[in-house]
Motif scaffolding. Sequence first.
Motif, PDB file in Angstrom:
ATOM      1  N   HIS A  56       0.814  -1.223   0.000  1.00 48.41           N
ATOM      2  CA  HIS A  56       0.000   0.000   0.000  1.00 48.41           C
ATOM      3  C   HIS A  56       0.849   1.276   0.000  1.00 48.41           C
ATOM      4  N   ARG A  57       2.127   1.144  -0.257  1.00 49.33           N
ATOM      5  CA  ARG A  57       3.024   2.301  -0.180  1.00 49.33           C
ATOM      6  C   ARG A  57       3.106   3.124  -1.463  1.00 49.33           C
ATOM      7  N   ASN A  58       2.571   2.625  -2.561  1.00 52.69           N
ATOM      8  CA  ASN A  58       2.740   3.312  -3.842  1.00 52.69           C
ATOM      9  C   ASN A  58       2.091   4.699  -3.874  1.00 52.69           C
ATOM     10  N   ASP A  59       1.040   4.940  -3.098  1.00 53.39           N
ATOM     11  CA  ASP A  59       0.370   6.233  -3.091  1.00 53.39           C
ATOM     12  C   ASP A  59       0.859   7.162  -1.980  1.00 53.39           C
ATOM     13  N   HIS A  60       1.808   6.711  -1.187  1.00 58.01           N
ATOM     14  CA  HIS A  60       2.289   7.517  -0.049  1.00 58.01           C
ATOM     15  C   HIS A  60       3.121   8.691  -0.552  1.00 58.01           C
ATOM     16  N   ASP A  61       2.795   9.891  -0.103  1.00 60.68           N
ATOM     17  CA  ASP A  61       3.529  11.108  -0.450  1.00 60.68           C
ATOM     18  C   ASP A  61       4.165  11.639   0.832  1.00 60.68           C
ATOM     19  N   ASP A  62       5.458  11.383   0.992  1.00 61.09           N
ATOM     20  CA  ASP A  62       6.136  11.737   2.237  1.00 61.09           C
ATOM     21  C   ASP A  62       6.164  13.241   2.467  1.00 61.09           C
ATOM     22  N   ASP A  63       6.389  14.031   1.428  1.00 64.77           N
ATOM     23  CA  ASP A  63       6.447  15.483   1.596  1.00 64.77           C
ATOM     24  C   ASP A  63       5.104  16.040   2.060  1.00 64.77           C
ATOM     25  N   GLN A  64       4.025  15.582   1.440  1.00 72.03           N
ATOM     26  CA  GLN A  64       2.690  16.047   1.815  1.00 72.03           C
ATOM     27  C   GLN A  64       2.342  15.606   3.238  1.00 72.03           C
ATOM     28  N   THR A  65       2.706  14.372   3.587  1.00 70.37           N
ATOM     29  CA  THR A  65       2.448  13.853   4.929  1.00 70.37           C
ATOM     30  C   THR A  65       3.206  14.657   5.972  1.00 70.37           C
ATOM     31  N   ARG A  66       4.476  14.929   5.699  1.00 75.21           N
ATOM     32  CA  ARG A  66       5.308  15.698   6.638  1.00 75.21           C
ATOM     33  C   ARG A  66       4.746  17.113   6.805  1.00 75.21           C
ATOM     34  N   ASP A  67       4.340  17.739   5.708  1.00 77.31           N
ATOM     35  CA  ASP A  67       3.792  19.089   5.756  1.00 77.31           C
ATOM     36  C   ASP A  67       2.512  19.127   6.589  1.00 77.31           C
ATOM     37  N   TRP A  68       1.620  18.155   6.357  1.00 75.27           N
ATOM     38  CA  TRP A  68       0.351  18.102   7.094  1.00 75.27           C
ATOM     39  C   TRP A  68       0.607  17.872   8.585  1.00 75.27           C
ATOM     40  N   ALA A  69       1.508  16.928   8.903  1.00 75.63           N
ATOM     41  CA  ALA A  69       1.808  16.630  10.304  1.00 75.63           C
ATOM     42  C   ALA A  69       2.406  17.846  11.009  1.00 75.63           C
ATOM     43  N   ALA A  70       3.328  18.515  10.348  1.00 81.04           N
ATOM     44  CA  ALA A  70       4.023  19.644  10.963  1.00 81.04           C
ATOM     45  C   ALA A  70       3.120  20.862  11.116  1.00 81.04           C
ATOM     46  N   ASN A  71       2.163  21.034  10.234  1.00 80.48           N
ATOM     47  CA  ASN A  71       1.316  22.221  10.253  1.00 80.48           C
ATOM     48  C   ASN A  71      -0.036  21.990  10.902  1.00 80.48           C
ATOM     49  N   SER A  72      -0.166  20.909  11.629  1.00 73.59           N
ATOM     50  CA  SER A  72      -1.392  20.618  12.371  1.00 73.59           C
ATOM     51  C   SER A  72      -1.060  20.532  13.853  1.00 73.59           C
ATOM     52  N   GLU A  73      -2.035  20.870  14.667  1.00 70.19           N
ATOM     53  CA  GLU A  73      -1.896  20.732  16.117  1.00 70.19           C
ATOM     54  C   GLU A  73      -2.701  19.500  16.513  1.00 70.19           C
ATOM     55  N   TRP A  74      -2.028  18.491  17.022  1.00 64.38           N
ATOM     56  CA  TRP A  74      -2.646  17.199  17.335  1.00 64.38           C
ATOM     57  C   TRP A  74      -3.145  17.239  18.766  1.00 64.38           C
ATOM     58  N   GLU A  75      -4.467  17.125  18.932  1.00 63.74           N
ATOM     59  CA  GLU A  75      -5.104  17.401  20.217  1.00 63.74           C
ATOM     60  C   GLU A  75      -5.601  16.188  20.976  1.00 63.74           C
TER      61      GLU A  75
END
Length: 162
Positions: A56-75
Amino acid sequence: MNSCPCGSGSTYADCCEPIIKGEIFAETAEQVMRARYSAYAKVETDFLLKSLHPDHRNDHDDDQTRDWAANSEWEGLEIVNTENGGKDDASGTVEFIAQYTANGEKNSHHELASFIKQDDAWYFTDGVAVPPKQVVRTGPKVGRNDPCPCGSGKKYKKCCGR
């Protein structure tokens, strides 16, 4: 105390960090789910790829994932239910609700995540959004011109229906 983002009540060092750093394998699907949430909160996106099943890794976008994780506040993470996914199981599901804020907007992500165990390691395979439950009225519907159920003697539209 540096509590774990997954909400287990343990410290990060005693809970998800050893799984994320690859020091130990998660024993259950729920542990992988909790570690994946913590990986988003700690922006440890390499673990998100490693815990994703290779098929299931073929659709993984590491840059987009990193950006979303870094720019979100996990509550917060709420584990709603788990089915199978134990030490002796080969597959399992974890229903969870993740609370986070992105772009100043509070969000709630409710998902049923599927996991499989391969070579003693648990992997996330996919997730399906859980739709909101339909509200079912337990009593009769009150019309706007019906007497108000509060007992005031007024029409509903002039009382509690305002």
